[in-house]
Design an enzyme around this catalytic site. Structure first.
Site, PDB file in Angstrom:
ATOM      1  N   PHE A 177       0.864  -1.199   0.000  1.00  0.00           N
ATOM      2  CA  PHE A 177       0.135   0.045   0.172  1.00  0.00           C
ATOM      3  C   PHE A 177       0.991   1.190   0.212  1.00  0.00           C
ATOM      4  O   PHE A 177       0.656   2.148   0.730  1.00  0.00           O
ATOM      5  CB  PHE A 177      -1.018  -0.140   1.126  1.00  0.00           C
ATOM      6  CG  PHE A 177      -1.829  -1.339   1.391  1.00  0.00           C
ATOM      7  CD1 PHE A 177      -1.615  -2.248   1.811  1.00  0.00           C
ATOM      8  CD2 PHE A 177      -3.068  -1.080   0.641  1.00  0.00           C
ATOM      9  CE1 PHE A 177      -2.351  -3.630   1.710  1.00  0.00           C
ATOM     10  CE2 PHE A 177      -3.928  -2.328   0.558  1.00  0.00           C
ATOM     11  CZ  PHE A 177      -3.718  -3.549   1.246  1.00  0.00           C
ATOM     12  N   LYS A 232      -6.592  -5.762  -1.524  1.00  0.00           N
ATOM     13  CA  LYS A 232      -5.767  -4.665  -2.416  1.00  0.00           C
ATOM     14  C   LYS A 232      -6.351  -3.814  -3.708  1.00  0.00           C
ATOM     15  O   LYS A 232      -6.505  -2.559  -3.554  1.00  0.00           O
ATOM     16  CB  LYS A 232      -4.579  -5.342  -2.837  1.00  0.00           C
ATOM     17  CG  LYS A 232      -3.645  -4.331  -4.073  1.00  0.00           C
ATOM     18  CD  LYS A 232      -3.030  -3.592  -3.244  1.00  0.00           C
ATOM     19  CE  LYS A 232      -2.088  -2.463  -4.301  1.00  0.00           C
ATOM     20  NZ  LYS A 232      -1.564  -1.328  -3.786  1.00  0.00           N
ATOM     21  N   ASN A 236      -7.807   0.173  -3.704  1.00  0.00           N
ATOM     22  CA  ASN A 236      -7.563   1.191  -4.610  1.00  0.00           C
ATOM     23  C   ASN A 236      -8.697   1.583  -5.635  1.00  0.00           C
ATOM     24  O   ASN A 236      -8.811   2.646  -5.937  1.00  0.00           O
ATOM     25  CB  ASN A 236      -6.229   0.717  -5.664  1.00  0.00           C
ATOM     26  CG  ASN A 236      -4.875   0.744  -5.232  1.00  0.00           C
ATOM     27  OD1 ASN A 236      -4.871   1.470  -4.218  1.00  0.00           O
ATOM     28  ND2 ASN A 236      -4.156   0.577  -5.757  1.00  0.00           N
ATOM     29  N   LEU A 278      -9.917  13.331  -0.703  1.00  0.00           N
ATOM     30  CA  LEU A 278     -10.990  14.267  -1.094  1.00  0.00           C
ATOM     31  C   LEU A 278     -10.563  15.504  -1.976  1.00  0.00           C
ATOM     32  O   LEU A 278     -11.233  16.750  -1.931  1.00  0.00           O
ATOM     33  CB  LEU A 278     -11.722  14.685   0.179  1.00  0.00           C
ATOM     34  CG  LEU A 278     -12.972  13.552   0.204  1.00  0.00           C
ATOM     35  CD1 LEU A 278     -13.860  14.062   1.666  1.00  0.00           C
ATOM     36  CD2 LEU A 278     -13.897  13.170  -0.889  1.00  0.00           C
ATOM     37  N   GLY A 281      -9.119  17.644  -8.482  1.00  0.00           N
ATOM     38  CA  GLY A 281      -7.869  17.915  -9.466  1.00  0.00           C
ATOM     39  C   GLY A 281      -8.110  17.750 -10.813  1.00  0.00           C
ATOM     40  O   GLY A 281      -9.292  17.431 -11.076  1.00  0.00           O
ATOM     41  N   GLY A 285      -3.843   9.709 -11.699  1.00  0.00           N
ATOM     42  CA  GLY A 285      -3.037   9.205 -12.604  1.00  0.00           C
ATOM     43  C   GLY A 285      -2.179   8.080 -11.675  1.00  0.00           C
ATOM     44  O   GLY A 285      -2.358   7.451 -10.726  1.00  0.00           O
ATOM     45  N   CYS A 288      -0.881   2.871 -10.376  1.00  0.00           N
ATOM     46  CA  CYS A 288      -1.475   1.756  -9.658  1.00  0.00           C
ATOM     47  C   CYS A 288      -3.016   1.971  -9.873  1.00  0.00           C
ATOM     48  O   CYS A 288      -3.630   1.243 -10.550  1.00  0.00           O
ATOM     49  CB  CYS A 288      -1.322   1.779  -8.090  1.00  0.00           C
ATOM     50  SG  CYS A 288       0.419   0.986  -7.864  1.00  0.00           S
ATOM     51  N   LYS A 349       1.819  13.087  -9.443  1.00  0.00           N
ATOM     52  CA  LYS A 349       1.694  13.738  -8.139  1.00  0.00           C
ATOM     53  C   LYS A 349       2.983  14.280  -7.892  1.00  0.00           C
ATOM     54  O   LYS A 349       4.171  13.965  -8.458  1.00  0.00           O
ATOM     55  CB  LYS A 349       1.058  12.565  -7.392  1.00  0.00           C
ATOM     56  CG  LYS A 349       2.414  11.485  -7.074  1.00  0.00           C
ATOM     57  CD  LYS A 349       1.749  10.508  -6.220  1.00  0.00           C
ATOM     58  CE  LYS A 349       1.771  10.772  -4.723  1.00  0.00           C
ATOM     59  NZ  LYS A 349       1.786   9.742  -3.596  1.00  0.00           N
ATOM     60  N   ARG A 356       3.474   8.334 -15.410  1.00  0.00           N
ATOM     61  CA  ARG A 356       2.443   7.167 -15.803  1.00  0.00           C
ATOM     62  C   ARG A 356       0.966   7.498 -15.777  1.00  0.00           C
ATOM     63  O   ARG A 356       0.695   7.842 -14.489  1.00  0.00           O
ATOM     64  CB  ARG A 356       2.927   5.771 -15.356  1.00  0.00           C
ATOM     65  CG  ARG A 356       3.768   5.020 -15.904  1.00  0.00           C
ATOM     66  CD  ARG A 356       4.132   3.882 -15.182  1.00  0.00           C
ATOM     67  NE  ARG A 356       4.774   3.981 -14.017  1.00  0.00           N
ATOM     68  CZ  ARG A 356       5.229   3.116 -13.233  1.00  0.00           C
ATOM     69  NH1 ARG A 356       5.221   1.662 -13.547  1.00  0.00           N
ATOM     70  NH2 ARG A 356       5.655   3.295 -11.993  1.00  0.00           N
TER      71      ARG A 356
HETATM   72  C1  UDX Z   1      -1.656   4.538  -4.849  1.00  0.00           C
HETATM   73  C2  UDX Z   1      -2.304   4.155  -3.587  1.00  0.00           C
HETATM   74  O1  UDX Z   1      -2.623   5.254  -2.731  1.00  0.00           O
HETATM   75  C3  UDX Z   1      -1.491   3.026  -2.982  1.00  0.00           C
HETATM   76  O2  UDX Z   1      -1.841   2.612  -1.755  1.00  0.00           O
HETATM   77  C4  UDX Z   1      -1.144   1.826  -3.737  1.00  0.00           C
HETATM   78  O3  UDX Z   1      -0.112   1.168  -3.084  1.00  0.00           O
HETATM   79  C5  UDX Z   1      -0.312   2.439  -5.062  1.00  0.00           C
HETATM   80  O4  UDX Z   1      -1.187   3.271  -5.672  1.00  0.00           O
HETATM   81  P1  UDX Z   1      -0.044   6.190  -5.575  1.00  0.00           P
HETATM   82  O5  UDX Z   1      -0.644   5.945  -6.907  1.00  0.00           O
HETATM   83  O6  UDX Z   1       1.575   6.430  -5.773  1.00  0.00           O
HETATM   84  O7  UDX Z   1      -0.476   5.221  -4.493  1.00  0.00           O
HETATM   85  O8  UDX Z   1      -0.394   8.004  -5.288  1.00  0.00           O
HETATM   86  P2  UDX Z   1      -1.625   8.374  -4.648  1.00  0.00           P
HETATM   87  O9  UDX Z   1      -1.172   9.303  -3.519  1.00  0.00           O
HETATM   88  O10 UDX Z   1      -2.526   7.439  -4.090  1.00  0.00           O
HETATM   89  O11 UDX Z   1      -2.338   9.320  -5.669  1.00  0.00           O
HETATM   90  C6  UDX Z   1      -2.953   8.642  -6.851  1.00  0.00           C
HETATM   91  C7  UDX Z   1      -3.509   9.569  -7.733  1.00  0.00           C
HETATM   92  O12 UDX Z   1      -4.616  10.173  -7.315  1.00  0.00           O
HETATM   93  C8  UDX Z   1      -2.468  10.811  -8.147  1.00  0.00           C
HETATM   94  O13 UDX Z   1      -2.647  11.243  -9.519  1.00  0.00           O
HETATM   95  C9  UDX Z   1      -3.192  11.948  -7.501  1.00  0.00           C
HETATM   96  O14 UDX Z   1      -2.799  13.320  -7.840  1.00  0.00           O
HETATM   97  C10 UDX Z   1      -4.723  11.920  -7.263  1.00  0.00           C
HETATM   98  N1  UDX Z   1      -5.321  12.057  -6.072  1.00  0.00           N
HETATM   99  C11 UDX Z   1      -5.055  11.663  -4.674  1.00  0.00           C
HETATM  100  C12 UDX Z   1      -6.397  13.064  -6.313  1.00  0.00           C
HETATM  101  O15 UDX Z   1      -6.721  13.625  -7.350  1.00  0.00           O
HETATM  102  N2  UDX Z   1      -7.073  13.484  -5.180  1.00  0.00           N
HETATM  103  C13 UDX Z   1      -6.731  13.085  -3.756  1.00  0.00           C
HETATM  104  O16 UDX Z   1      -7.247  13.496  -2.775  1.00  0.00           O
HETATM  105  C14 UDX Z   1      -5.696  12.187  -3.509  1.00  0.00           C
END
Ligand code: UDX
Length: 461
Positions: A177, A232, A236, A278, A281, A285, A288, A349, A356
């Site tokens: 995670f 898992k 997600n 929450l 945006g 992306g 995962c 992010k 990706r």
């Molecule tokens: C995610 C899961 O959180 C993690 O548990 C898993 O193991 C891998 O995938 P990650 O993809 O690295 O992690 O980043 P995360 O911080 O979850 O953000 C994912 C996407 O959601 C990003 O594009 C982020 O910009 C977007 N996001 C996240 C939002 O648009 N709003 C939010 O409030 C949170």
């Protein structure tokens, strides 16, 4: 005399701690040296285990053996360097020999999405075969990679097929995670550890691997393998739904002139909802969410179960990426031909070089199609994006990128964008038009400086 006693006690404590750690040290092989494999390897070395990370990509292994890591993850390079110099973290381009000398083998190879949304399991299957052919005694095989629901039994079958007859092994599912940008802290202070296992022997060994987390009271959730795999994907998929939900609320706020940040604040105090994930945006992306939601949808089609909520969230997410471009285009009178546009933020992010499924890819593609000229900047991800778009201009600072542009689009909430000098930007641009795709800039400051701007959800930042 007293000082000598204190010193002796301290020395005894260090010896006991090290002895305790050494007594618990396991020989661990980690197959795969990407975001997950390297983080897992470095953190397990931190736990006192003797870890060797293996990869068939000899270039990567050479980099690692020369103290460089092939990815950007805050704190990982320092951690890898530290434990490599202490020889408790090694790297090898020969997975077979690593498997033979390990008690525990973590599978941490990629499971990318193929064109119909199915997870590509070629690497998983190849590693399972290598494990089988190099099984020289009992081993615990720990699947850390995100694998489709039901893959654990396939991994067991492949190992059994290629292992010597009567070989003993167990497989556990131990999904990660880890969020990119905070992967180390996510591993060292997890909300919980999920273990899918079928024997007491496997559970005892994996508990020993994670002994520091047990000592720190981290919750462990023990299930069977297929349930752990489902946890898992369910996590997600739920987070993806949550993000698409707040993005749709933002779009409603744009139409009604409500303030989406006020909506988030009021929602989040409800303990059943919470404030996390929450943030409206340009759409999610990463490596995962896009892959995992497609994989669970593929699985549901095979199982003839209709997951309407998740499939709607996927559609909403793609629309959100397009909507952000439309918002920007509207600010420029829906005529981007020959316009200079600064794109601030390329990574999906902050605190990662990973592009990706980044919203920036959709935005740049559509802007180029509309005839615009792109001036791009990102603190870390320029090299990654250059492979995707070699022909756009990349700049070494945000102020250089905004020089003489007709409009600015902020797509990633890097700290330096949150604190940019807007007065300086105003002086540098040709026309002060800005889309704040991450709701990071103070609305009153933009108004006072005379920017024509928009954000996501009529946000009163
Ligand atoms: C995610 C899961 O959180 C993690 O548990 C898993 O193991 C891998 O995938 P990650 O993809 O690295 O992690 O980043 P995360 O911080 O979850 O953000 C994912 C996407 O959601 C990003 O594009 C982020 O910009 C977007 N996001 C996240 C939002 O648009 N709003 C939010 O409030 C949170």
């Amino acid at each position: 005399m007293k000082k000598i006693c204190v010193m002796a006690l301290m020395l005894l404590g260090i010896v006991c701690f090290n002895t305790s750690v050494n007594a618990r040290a396991r020989n661990i092989g980690v197959i795969g040296t990407g975001y997950v494999g390297l983080t897992v390897g470095a953190c397990l070395a931190e736990f006192g285990h003797h870890v060797t990370c293996a990869d068939i990509d000899a270039t990567k292994i050479d980099m690692l053996n020369n103290g460089k890591i092939p990815i950007y993850e805050p704190g990982l390079e320092e951690m890898v360097t530290h434990w490599s110099t202490h020889s408790t973290l090694k790297f090898s381009s020969d997975p077979g020999s690593v498997i033979e000398s390990a008690d525990v083998v973590f599978i941490a190879v990629g499971t990318p999405m193929d064109e119909d949304g199915q997870a590509d399991l070629r690497a998983i299957r190849a590693v399972a075969k290598t494990i089988g052919t190099h099984l020289n005694g009992y081993k615990l095989i720990c699947t850390k990679s995100t694998v489709p629901i039901g893959t654990g039994s396939e991994i067991m079958s492949i190992i059994k097929k290629f292992a010597p007859a009567e070989s003993e092994f167990d497989v556990v599912s131990n999904p990660e995670f880890l969020k990119e940008g905070t992967a180390i802290s996510d591993f060292m202070q997890p909300d919980r550890v999920v273990i899918g296992c079928h024997t007491d022997r496997a559970r005892k060994i994996i508990d020993e691997v994670y002994w520091p987390l047990h000592e720190h009271g981290v919750p462990f959730v023990y299930t069977d393998i297929i349930t752990a795999e489902t946890i898992k994907y369910a996590c997600n998929a739920f987070l993806a739904v949550k993000i698409s939900f707040i993005n749709e609320m933002a779009n409603l706020c744009d139409a009604t002139l409500a303030d989406v940040l006020g909506v988030v604040k009021g929602m989040g105090y409800d303990s059943r909802i919470g404030h996390k994930f929450l943030r409206p945006g340009p759409g999610y992306g990463g490596s995962c969410f896009p892959k995992d939601v497609q994989a669970i949808l593929y699985k549901s089609r095979v199982a003839n179960v209709d997951l309407k909520v998740i499939s709607s969230a996927v559609k909403a997410n793609e629309l959100q990426k397009e909507l952000v471009f439309k918002k920007f285009s509207k600010l420029l009178g829906d005529n981007l031909a020959d316009k200079k546009i600064a794109v601030l933020g390329l990574a999906f992010k902050p605190n990662t070089d990973d592009i990706r499924y980044s919203p920036a890819i959709t935005f740049i593609t559509k802007a180029l199609e509309a005839g615009a000229h792109i001036r791009a900047y990102d603190p870390i991800a320029i090299d990654s994006m250059r492979k995707e778009f070699p022909c756009i201009d990349y700049h070494s600072s945000l102020y250089d990128a905004v020089q003489g542009v007709d409009g600015i689009a902020i797509l990633t909430e890097w700290d330096e964008f949150c604190t940019m000098d807007l007065a300086k930007v105003k002086d540098l641009v040709k026309t002060p038009i800005l889309l704040d795709g991450r709701n990071i800039l103070k609305v009153n400051e933009l108004q006072e400086l005379g920017f024509v701007y928009d954000n996501i959800g009529h946000a009163k930042v």
